[in-house]
Design an enzyme around this catalytic site. Structure first.
Site, mmCIF file in Angstrom:
data_model
loop_
_atom_site.group_PDB
_atom_site.id
_atom_site.type_symbol
_atom_site.label_atom_id
_atom_site.label_comp_id
_atom_site.label_asym_id
_atom_site.label_seq_id
_atom_site.Cartn_x
_atom_site.Cartn_y
_atom_site.Cartn_z
ATOM 1 N N ASN A 1 0.776 -1.131 -0.059
ATOM 2 C CA ASN A 1 -0.023 -0.111 0.097
ATOM 3 C C ASN A 1 1.010 1.254 0.121
ATOM 4 O O ASN A 1 1.440 1.406 1.001
ATOM 5 C CB ASN A 1 -1.005 0.057 1.386
ATOM 6 C CG ASN A 1 -1.707 1.173 1.521
ATOM 7 O OD1 ASN A 1 -1.728 2.113 0.422
ATOM 8 N ND2 ASN A 1 -2.275 1.400 2.690
ATOM 9 N N TRP A 2 0.869 1.816 -1.244
ATOM 10 C CA TRP A 2 2.045 2.986 -1.383
ATOM 11 C C TRP A 2 1.270 4.390 -0.521
ATOM 12 O O TRP A 2 2.106 5.193 -0.463
ATOM 13 C CB TRP A 2 2.249 3.361 -2.596
ATOM 14 C CG TRP A 2 3.279 2.529 -3.254
ATOM 15 C CD1 TRP A 2 3.642 1.351 -2.779
ATOM 16 C CD2 TRP A 2 4.024 2.659 -4.734
ATOM 17 N NE1 TRP A 2 4.688 0.736 -3.418
ATOM 18 C CE2 TRP A 2 4.823 1.545 -4.550
ATOM 19 C CE3 TRP A 2 3.894 3.589 -5.341
ATOM 20 C CZ2 TRP A 2 5.664 1.398 -5.708
ATOM 21 C CZ3 TRP A 2 4.868 3.234 -6.501
ATOM 22 C CH2 TRP A 2 5.649 2.372 -6.661
ATOM 23 N N HIS B 1 -9.248 1.258 5.289
ATOM 24 C CA HIS B 1 -8.020 1.520 6.151
ATOM 25 C C HIS B 1 -8.290 2.345 7.215
ATOM 26 O O HIS B 1 -8.969 3.427 6.989
ATOM 27 C CB HIS B 1 -6.971 2.183 5.060
ATOM 28 C CG HIS B 1 -5.576 1.867 5.633
ATOM 29 N ND1 HIS B 1 -4.924 2.773 6.363
ATOM 30 C CD2 HIS B 1 -4.391 1.159 5.116
ATOM 31 C CE1 HIS B 1 -3.835 2.389 6.680
ATOM 32 N NE2 HIS B 1 -3.818 1.522 6.000
ATOM 33 N N GLU C 1 -6.521 4.721 8.200
ATOM 34 C CA GLU C 1 -6.451 6.088 7.935
ATOM 35 C C GLU C 1 -7.413 6.847 7.246
ATOM 36 O O GLU C 1 -7.953 8.154 7.391
ATOM 37 C CB GLU C 1 -4.912 6.302 6.913
ATOM 38 C CG GLU C 1 -3.560 5.723 7.749
ATOM 39 C CD GLU C 1 -2.506 5.405 7.308
ATOM 40 O OE1 GLU C 1 -2.604 5.500 5.555
ATOM 41 O OE2 GLU C 1 -1.659 4.930 7.729
ATOM 42 N N GLU D 1 -4.684 -4.895 10.779
ATOM 43 C CA GLU D 1 -3.826 -3.901 11.009
ATOM 44 C C GLU D 1 -3.869 -3.047 12.139
ATOM 45 O O GLU D 1 -4.841 -2.336 12.157
ATOM 46 C CB GLU D 1 -3.995 -2.894 9.749
ATOM 47 C CG GLU D 1 -3.479 -3.274 8.241
ATOM 48 C CD GLU D 1 -3.129 -2.372 7.616
ATOM 49 O OE1 GLU D 1 -2.088 -2.777 6.834
ATOM 50 O OE2 GLU D 1 -3.603 -1.300 7.226
ATOM 51 N N GLY E 1 3.284 1.958 10.695
ATOM 52 C CA GLY E 1 4.194 3.127 10.609
ATOM 53 C C GLY E 1 5.081 3.388 11.908
ATOM 54 O O GLY E 1 6.010 4.344 11.824
ATOM 55 N N SER F 1 3.910 -2.395 10.044
ATOM 56 C CA SER F 1 5.512 -2.506 10.297
ATOM 57 C C SER F 1 5.897 -3.919 9.845
ATOM 58 O O SER F 1 7.072 -4.158 10.434
ATOM 59 C CB SER F 1 6.000 -2.229 11.941
ATOM 60 O OG SER F 1 5.558 -0.839 12.151
ATOM 61 N N GLY G 1 3.356 -1.106 4.344
ATOM 62 C CA GLY G 1 3.093 0.268 3.835
ATOM 63 C C GLY G 1 4.367 0.598 3.536
ATOM 64 O O GLY G 1 5.006 0.498 2.232
ATOM 65 N N GLY G 2 5.079 1.379 4.339
ATOM 66 C CA GLY G 2 6.546 1.897 4.084
ATOM 67 C C GLY G 2 7.494 1.087 3.388
ATOM 68 O O GLY G 2 8.141 1.496 2.350
#
Ligand code: 13P
Length: 260
Positions: A18-19, A106, A108, A176, A182, A221, A242-243
């Site tokens: 997931n960018w 998500h 976010e 998640e 993150g 993470s 993610g990252g």
């Protein structure tokens, strides 16, 4: 490779990147490097691999990738197929651009845009209308975990967000924990196993054999150094990253957990 915990049906894992709101044209080379590496590895990779770039890049990535079977997904969609919704993207648009899946709910989106389980439920139906697989995200906040509410919160999100009648082909669940996103923090393996076990029970209770085959991803993470451990947990059928999905080297380091 995880087998379905009923013991019969093999579940093909998914490693999805997931960018988020990252990715200019220059970042295409990272995604294409993943596709190239998949092409070289061939059958040695025992997982599906997907990247969910920003909506602006879905079409170009879909058109340029695929040599190695890299799948492309969206990060969110509106519940309607068209109309006066400035700035939103319909699932039909994502499908038209080459996406095969879309992330919905998500944390976010839930936090930044006030998305409720009811809204997520509508988006799952919309994704299905457009022929997309919905990757439904659930997970507790740190406060909820500390209050011992993790299983209740996740169960409520599952009930509210996932419509009846879904299949192992059109729904994927991603657990998640919000506090793990993150932060470099991850739950202990026992905690992940407990939540994924509850999710599996929920899914098989509601959807029978389909529910036993629905993929349950862990996200928060995930990196090359913890992927083997996390992906080896019972009922973990892949990762939502993610990252560490932004650079081909890191993302492939996670995919490596599924190399035969
Ligand atoms: P990180 O891998 O950066 O923790 O993000 C996880 C996530 O939110 C994927 O959807």
């Amino acid at each position: 490779m995880n087998e379905a915990d009923a013991g019969t049906t093999p579940i093909r894992p998914l490693v999805a990147g997931n960018w988020k709101m990252n990715g200019l044209k220059a970042a295409l080379s990272e995604a294409l490097a993943v596709d190239e590496a998949l092409a070289e590895a061939g059958q040695a990779v025992g997982a599906d691999v997907m990247i969910c770039p920003p909506a602006t890049m879905v079409m170009v990535l879909s058109e340029l990738s695929g040599k190695g079977g890299l799948q492309v997904g969206g990060q969110d969609c509106h519940a309607n197929s068209s109309g006066a919704h400035t700035g939103d993207v319909a699932p039909e648009m994502l499908a038209d651009a080459g996406a095969i899946a879309v992330i919905v709910g998500h944390s976010e989106r839930r936090a930044d845009h006030g998305e409720t389980d009811r809204i997520v439920h509508e988006k799952v139906l919309a994704a299905h209308r457009a022929g997309l697989t919905a990757i439904v995200c659930v997970g507790e906040t740190i406060g909820q975990r500390q209050a011992g509410l993790t299983l209740d919160v996740v169960a409520r999100q599952l009930s509210g967000s996932i419509p009846d009648g879904v299949t192992a082909e059109n729904v994927i669940v991603a657990y998640e924990p919000v506090w793990a996103i993150g932060t470099g923090l991850t739950p202990g393996t026992d905690d992940v196993e407990q939540v994924h076990g509850m999710i599996r029970e929920h899914l098989s209770g509601r959807f029978g054999e389909e529910g036993r085959r629905i993929r349950i991803l862990y996200g928060g993470s995930v990196k090359p150094s913890n992927a083997v451990e996390l992906m080896g947990i019972t009922n973990v059928n892949g990762a939502l990253v993610g990252g560490a999905s932004l650079m081909a080297k890191d993302f492939l380091g996670i995919v490596e957990a599924y190399r035969g």
